[in-house]
Design an enzyme around this catalytic site. Structure first.
Site, PDB file in Angstrom:
ATOM      1  N   GLU A  65       0.840  -1.213   0.000  1.00 24.64           N
ATOM      2  CA  GLU A  65       0.000   0.000   0.000  1.00 24.64           C
ATOM      3  C   GLU A  65       0.871   1.258   0.000  1.00 24.64           C
ATOM      4  O   GLU A  65       0.629   2.198  -0.757  1.00 24.64           O
ATOM      5  CB  GLU A  65      -0.918  -0.029   1.219  1.00 24.64           C
ATOM      6  CG  GLU A  65      -1.686   1.261   1.466  1.00 24.64           C
ATOM      7  CD  GLU A  65      -1.711   1.649   2.939  1.00 24.64           C
ATOM      8  OE1 GLU A  65      -1.309   2.786   3.257  1.00 24.64           O
ATOM      9  OE2 GLU A  65      -2.126   0.817   3.753  1.00 24.64           O
ATOM     10  N   LEU A 291     -30.447  -3.396  21.823  1.00 26.22           N
ATOM     11  CA  LEU A 291     -31.031  -3.751  23.119  1.00 26.22           C
ATOM     12  C   LEU A 291     -29.965  -3.928  24.200  1.00 26.22           C
ATOM     13  O   LEU A 291     -30.098  -3.405  25.307  1.00 26.22           O
ATOM     14  CB  LEU A 291     -31.854  -5.033  22.978  1.00 26.22           C
ATOM     15  CG  LEU A 291     -33.122  -4.901  22.122  1.00 26.22           C
ATOM     16  CD1 LEU A 291     -33.865  -6.223  22.065  1.00 26.22           C
ATOM     17  CD2 LEU A 291     -34.032  -3.805  22.662  1.00 26.22           C
ATOM     18  N   ILE A 292     -28.911  -4.671  23.888  1.00 32.61           N
ATOM     19  CA  ILE A 292     -27.881  -4.917  24.901  1.00 32.61           C
ATOM     20  C   ILE A 292     -27.112  -3.634  25.202  1.00 32.61           C
ATOM     21  O   ILE A 292     -26.688  -3.407  26.337  1.00 32.61           O
ATOM     22  CB  ILE A 292     -26.927  -6.050  24.438  1.00 32.61           C
ATOM     23  CG1 ILE A 292     -27.712  -7.347  24.261  1.00 32.61           C
ATOM     24  CG2 ILE A 292     -25.797  -6.255  25.444  1.00 32.61           C
ATOM     25  CD1 ILE A 292     -26.908  -8.484  23.643  1.00 32.61           C
ATOM     26  N   LEU A 313     -20.920   1.603  28.492  1.00 34.21           N
ATOM     27  CA  LEU A 313     -21.062   0.268  27.915  1.00 34.21           C
ATOM     28  C   LEU A 313     -21.383   0.406  26.435  1.00 34.21           C
ATOM     29  O   LEU A 313     -22.116   1.319  26.034  1.00 34.21           O
ATOM     30  CB  LEU A 313     -22.183  -0.497  28.632  1.00 34.21           C
ATOM     31  CG  LEU A 313     -22.567  -1.889  28.129  1.00 34.21           C
ATOM     32  CD1 LEU A 313     -23.054  -2.758  29.289  1.00 34.21           C
ATOM     33  CD2 LEU A 313     -23.676  -1.834  27.057  1.00 34.21           C
ATOM     34  N   GLY A 316     -21.984  -4.616  20.216  1.00 33.01           N
ATOM     35  CA  GLY A 316     -22.187  -4.624  18.782  1.00 33.01           C
ATOM     36  C   GLY A 316     -21.404  -5.710  18.087  1.00 33.01           C
ATOM     37  O   GLY A 316     -20.599  -6.420  18.689  1.00 33.01           O
ATOM     38  N   LYS A 849     -17.719  24.414   0.143  1.00 39.08           N
ATOM     39  CA  LYS A 849     -18.863  24.677   1.001  1.00 39.08           C
ATOM     40  C   LYS A 849     -19.050  23.569   2.031  1.00 39.08           C
ATOM     41  O   LYS A 849     -18.769  22.406   1.747  1.00 39.08           O
ATOM     42  CB  LYS A 849     -20.140  24.802   0.146  1.00 39.08           C
ATOM     43  CG  LYS A 849     -20.152  26.004  -0.775  1.00 39.08           C
ATOM     44  CD  LYS A 849     -21.437  26.037  -1.578  1.00 39.08           C
ATOM     45  CE  LYS A 849     -21.464  27.239  -2.515  1.00 39.08           C
ATOM     46  NZ  LYS A 849     -22.700  27.260  -3.346  1.00 39.08           N
ATOM     47  N   PRO A 850     -19.528  23.922   3.219  1.00 36.82           N
ATOM     48  CA  PRO A 850     -19.849  22.880   4.204  1.00 36.82           C
ATOM     49  C   PRO A 850     -20.888  21.933   3.636  1.00 36.82           C
ATOM     50  O   PRO A 850     -21.852  22.356   2.999  1.00 36.82           O
ATOM     51  CB  PRO A 850     -20.411  23.677   5.385  1.00 36.82           C
ATOM     52  CG  PRO A 850     -19.869  25.059   5.219  1.00 36.82           C
ATOM     53  CD  PRO A 850     -19.774  25.276   3.748  1.00 36.82           C
TER      54      PRO A 850
END
Length: 972
Positions: A65, A291-292, A313, A316, A849-850
């Site tokens: 690379e 949920l977790i 916490l 994923g 421009k943004p």
């Protein structure tokens, strides 16, 4: 025959045209035509990474690379690519992952085709010259040494090194001198030939993807893609197959104890799971992550916080490679949490078992679908470079028609897939990693590449059984319906005769409000910035600590309430500065006032819980002490700022003041000091007209503490920068015991800010930055980090040259001076055409421009914070840029940059490594060199306070004429 895909799903708000292609050579292409873009960009990803490194050559994919930037048969000059981009307002980068290598750049749109021509040659005929190969391997090694103290890299490599031996996942991806020079020599391997072979074997069009974004029409972009990239050879490469999951039975049901460099603590429970990439429309992993990882009342985090075991916490899925995925629950640990790791894991399995008992809930999935649809429909426009990088790997992995929607739109309710993942979230299919300094005395192994000390233990079978049968306590619950999901997406009508820039719509002795109704992005979103100026926030190091801990506690108190808002794209943040606090609330404006009310109530009426105070105090003190282990360039920046800013507390002073922290002292600070004197300055920007703004103003004013005293004008004066004397040359030296690399941070102070000096400085930086990188990084190989940038503080500015190197700082400083002297010849010999290209490139950068409304908000905020109010600065300065000549830049260089310049003002910070193997360690080989006689001997700074006491300061910047507000100066 080129395959064409015209029906690419996109947001109805997305005005860009898209087309997908599969070229004759099987290269997958996405074209994006945006006639309004002020930057073009492209990215190409090769579906091969360091998991494909040949045995005995770890780091080869990453080394390749690096090498592709250093010349091709058609463009043999090593810096042709970077020079072309630099002269046309562009930039580039690349990265190597486990099974992908991605290259990307951006540039002024009219030069896109020429840049693509140079870029395409990387994948056809790179040179890999012997000279460049021998030099660039040092850059790879320097990158490796820079990362030796990077905790995330250390832990990731530890995870790999403790996986199944000889599994490709276990490879050392970065590489260093040992793997790319020493070991190959011993084994008779020619690394250059290996690079060429790797390119021949894997750099094939059938495992590549390309994204191009430009102003041209889709037909024109297609012609360019076909002509330049359709000729990349198709070698019919088959994607590598991996031998199953890298964690077998011998690696599971293990507890790893790792010793960090910094003093921090964490727990991770990691589960190998099925790769669900093909089920991207169902998102089973995302359902479970939500949920977790939930943070509202009844959540796993809420239970951990109540017990004083943790404050943060996240949960994923990490998709590592084809058919290799992990689901992880990561928890930070308090001191008490470290003592209760097994109980924390028990709570984690209690929550997982709760999800099993409850079965997947369609209403939760549908609510998530509603949120993701909303986010996709009204998502901000990305910068071209970020956008092509985000899309290019997805183009390899997903159908072209859906490539824009991956990660956003969900449409398939498949509870069986959720259960399939749930089946793997069990105690007998997990690895546990605990990180703490406390394991130093028992760690009995050392990871080979990063030197991480660790110990691996079996998890007792009785504990596994206990966790399997963990019954959820009453406290743990599924989240409730999200009340922050917007119900209205109306764009409010504009006011009559709206101003072009922010204008003051309300001002009292306590409050000033700037307002700008958005007329560019036209999204149902707003950004509110509320600056609370207090003279007590930065008065001494102790108050700095009180302010920081106070903000930790505010954020902590709001977590459960604000989490649903954040899911519904309504964010809040509170940060501290030398002037007080700044509150940011940004997102859909439908429920914004509700969140604002709660944030202000909490901020002003916080009742501090002593247990939470002790937790955050301990965490804060640890983080402060961890500054010692930061990168050398971080230390250099800290001391450079301390030398040059009128009031800046030193790390050592801050550390000393922690001994005076107390719960009673914090309460007194909050109730009796911080809010006793106050000025509030606000900026409302977005889908908020004057009528709505007035409602928000009343809300804010109603929350002000009673009996608060307004600030006096002198309270609102900004801190200034110290002014070095003409002809000065100072050096401040510090040591660093953690890293093997040293650092030099040179500032050449230039005239204070005004249109002319700003432009001359920025134009010199534009011209000199690429030659600096090419000379000091590519040719001299001083180190991986080499930058020549604009230094921009409160009232001062200058040229800043930063080099992190394994060489001695004195030697590096000498090489910097040598380069700066050579700039004289480069400037004088530069053709008028090349000079004009640099002016054009600078204009391109300024006038970009943004892409997101928050970026424009930030620009407005900077002008208000600096009390300059020049909201059209870029256009004003670009107009002035047209009049600048090459002679003007040469004069600027001769006066301020050249070693003999009459107005030259230099300050260098040298951070010398005293770690083993560092340039300042015992027995280190210090390079000998003849110092340049033209450069004066530097004056050593022994005491920063004494040094600053003998200097004057730059004057404060004056407000731009037509935006000068009446009344007091204030800090946003």
């Amino acid at each position: 025959m080129v395959q064409v895909f015209e029906k690419i799903t996109k947001s109805q708000e997305d005005k860009r045209d898209c087309r997908g292609l599969i070229l004759d050579n099987e290269l997958r292409v996405l074209l994006i035509s945006d006639p309004e873009t002020d930057k073009a960009a492209a990215a190409l990803s090769v579906n091969v990474g360091y998991m494909s490194d040949p045995n005995g050559l770890d780091g080869l994919a990453h080394f390749l690379e690096h090498m592709l930037f250093l010349g091709t048969e058609k463009y043999p000059s090593e810096n042709e690519y970077e020079k072309f981009l630099s002269e046309h307002g562009g930039s580039s980068n690349a990265y190597t992952c486990m099974e992908n290598t991605t290259f990307y750049f951006d540039i002024a749109p009219k030069h896109l085709t020429n840049a693509l021509d140079i870029f395409s040659q990387f994948f056809k005929a790179p040179l890999f010259t012997e000279d460049a190969t021998d030099r660039e391997v040092k850059a790879v090694n320097s990158e490796y040494e820079k990362n030796l103290a990077d905790e995330s890299r250390r832990l990731l490599q530890l995870e790999r090194s403790t996986s199944i031996k000889d599994h490709p996942y276990s490879k050392f991806g970065t590489g260093n001198l040992q793997t790319l020079v020493d070991d190959p020599k011993k084994n008779g391997i020619n690394v250059r030939e290996a690079l060429l072979k790797f390119h021949r074997d894997y750099y094939s069009s059938n495992i590549m993807s390309l994204v191009i974004l430009g102003k041209d029409s889709l037909d024109e972009l297609q012609d360019t893609a076909v002509n330049l990239f359709g000729t990349i050879e198709n070698k019919k490469v088959a994607l590598p197959k991996w031998p199953g999951n890298p964690f077998g039975q011998e690696q599971l049901q293990k507890k790893g104890l790792a010793v960090p460099i910094k003093d921090w603590r964490s727990l991770s429970v990691i589960f190998p799971i099925p790769d669900m990439k093909q089920h991207y429309k169902a998102g089973p992993n995302r359902y479970l992550s939500r949920l977790i990882g939930h943070e509202s009342s009844g959540s796993l985090l809420s239970a951990l916080k109540k017990r004083g075991w943790s404050s943060h916490l996240n949960a994923g899925c990490r998709s590592v490679a084809r058919d290799i995925s992990f689901f992880a629950v990561n928890v930070d640990l308090t001191e008490k949490g470290l003592e209760n790791v097994d109980n924390i894991v028990d709570l984690i399995f209690q929550y997982i078992n709760l999800l099993r008992q409850e079965d997947p809930k369609e209403w939760i999935f549908k609510e998530y679908v509603e949120i993701t649809n909303m986010s996709f429909l009204f998502k901000d426009k990305e910068s071209p470079r970020d956008y092509v990088v985000d899309l290019v790997e997805d183009l390899l992995n997903y159908p072209i028609d859906d490539v824009l929607t991956v990660g956003y739109l969900l449409s398939e309710w498949k509870p069986d897939l959720i259960n399939q993942v749930m089946e793997k979230l069990t105690p007998d299919n997990c690895r546990i990693r605990i990180v703490s300094k406390e394991f130093e005395s028992i760690a009995d192994q050392t990871e080979k590449w990063y030197g991480t000390k660790y110990k691996i233990e079996d998890i007792p079978s009785e504990l596994i059984e206990k966790w399997k049968n963990a019954k959820p306590i009453e406290e743990l619950k599924l989240p409730k319906k999200n009340e922050f999901i917007p119900s209205s997406f109306d764009i409010l009508p504009n006011d009559d005769n709206p101003p072009k820039y922010p204008a003051i719509i309300h001002e009292t002795q306590f409050v000033r409000v700037w307002h700008k109704k958005d007329d560019e992005f036209l999204l149902p979103k707003s950004n509110l910035i509320i600056g609370l100026t207090s003279p007590f926030a930065y008065v001494d190091p102790l108050r700095v600590h009180f302010t920081a801990i106070y903000l930790y506690l505010v954020d902590d108190a709001l977590t459960e309430y604000s989490y649903d808002a954040s899911l519904a794209s309504l964010q809040f943040g509170v940060v501290s500065s030398e002037y007080g606090l700044m509150v940011l609330i940004a997102g859909f404006n439908d429920k914004l006032d509700i969140l604002l009310t709660k944030v202000l109530d909490t901020l002003i009426n916080l009742e501090v819980d002593e247990k939470r105070y002790e937790i955050f105090k301990e965490s804060y003190e640890r983080n402060l002490k961890n500054f010692a282990a930061e990168q050398p360039y971080t230390h250099a920046g800290h001391y450079l700022g301390a030398c040059l800013v009128e009031k800046r507390w030193l790390y050592t002073e801050l550390l000393e003041a922690t001994k005076y922290l107390s719960f009673d002292g914090l309460n007194k600070f909050i109730k009796d000091e911080f809010f006793s004197m106050m000025h509030i300055e606000c900026l409302f920007h977005g889908n908020v007209n004057k009528a709505e703004a007035q409602k928000l103003i009343k809300l804010i004013e109603s929350k002000l503490p009673k009996n608060v005293m307004p600030l006096f004008p002198q309270h609102l004066l900004l801190y200034r920068d110290m002014k070095l004397e003409d002809g000065s040359n100072y050096v401040y030296e510090v040591t660093n015991e953690t890293h093997k690399t040293s650092c030099v941070d040179v500032l050449l102070q230039c005239p204070p800010k005004c249109t002319e000096s700003n432009i001359l400085l920025e134009l010199f930086v534009q011209i000199a930055s690429e030659p600096c990188y090419n000379e000091l990084r590519t040719k001299e190989q001083l180190g991986y980090i080499v930058e020549l940038t604009l230094s921009y503080n409160g009232t001062g500015q200058g040229v800043r040259i930063l080099v992190q190197s394994d060489k001695h700082p004195i030697y590096v400083d000498h090489k910097i001076e040598e380069f700066l002297l050579n700039m004289k010849s480069l400037l004088e010999k530069m053709s008028d055409e090349e000079f004009e290209r640099h002016k054009e490139a600078l204009a391109v950068l300024w006038l970009e421009k943004p892409k997101k409304m928050i970026q424009l908000t930030d620009l407005f905020c900077v002008e208000i914070s600096n009390q300059t109010y020049c909201f059209d600065r870029d256009n004003i300065e670009v107009d002035f840029l047209k009049s600048i000549t090459k002679d003007d830049v040469i004069k600027f260089y001769n006066d301020h940059i050249h070693a003999e310049g009459a107005k030259r003002r230099k300050l260098a910070v040298h951070v010398l490594s005293t770690a083993e193997g560092g340039a300042g360690s015992a027995g280190a080989d210090v390079d000998e060199f003849e110092p340049l006689s033209i450069v004066s001997k530097p004056t050593r700074i022994d005491d920063i306070c004494s040094f600053k006491s003998g200097l004057s300061t730059f004057p404060l910047l004056q407000p731009y004429d037509y935006h000068r507000p009446q009344g007091s100066r204030a800090k946003l």
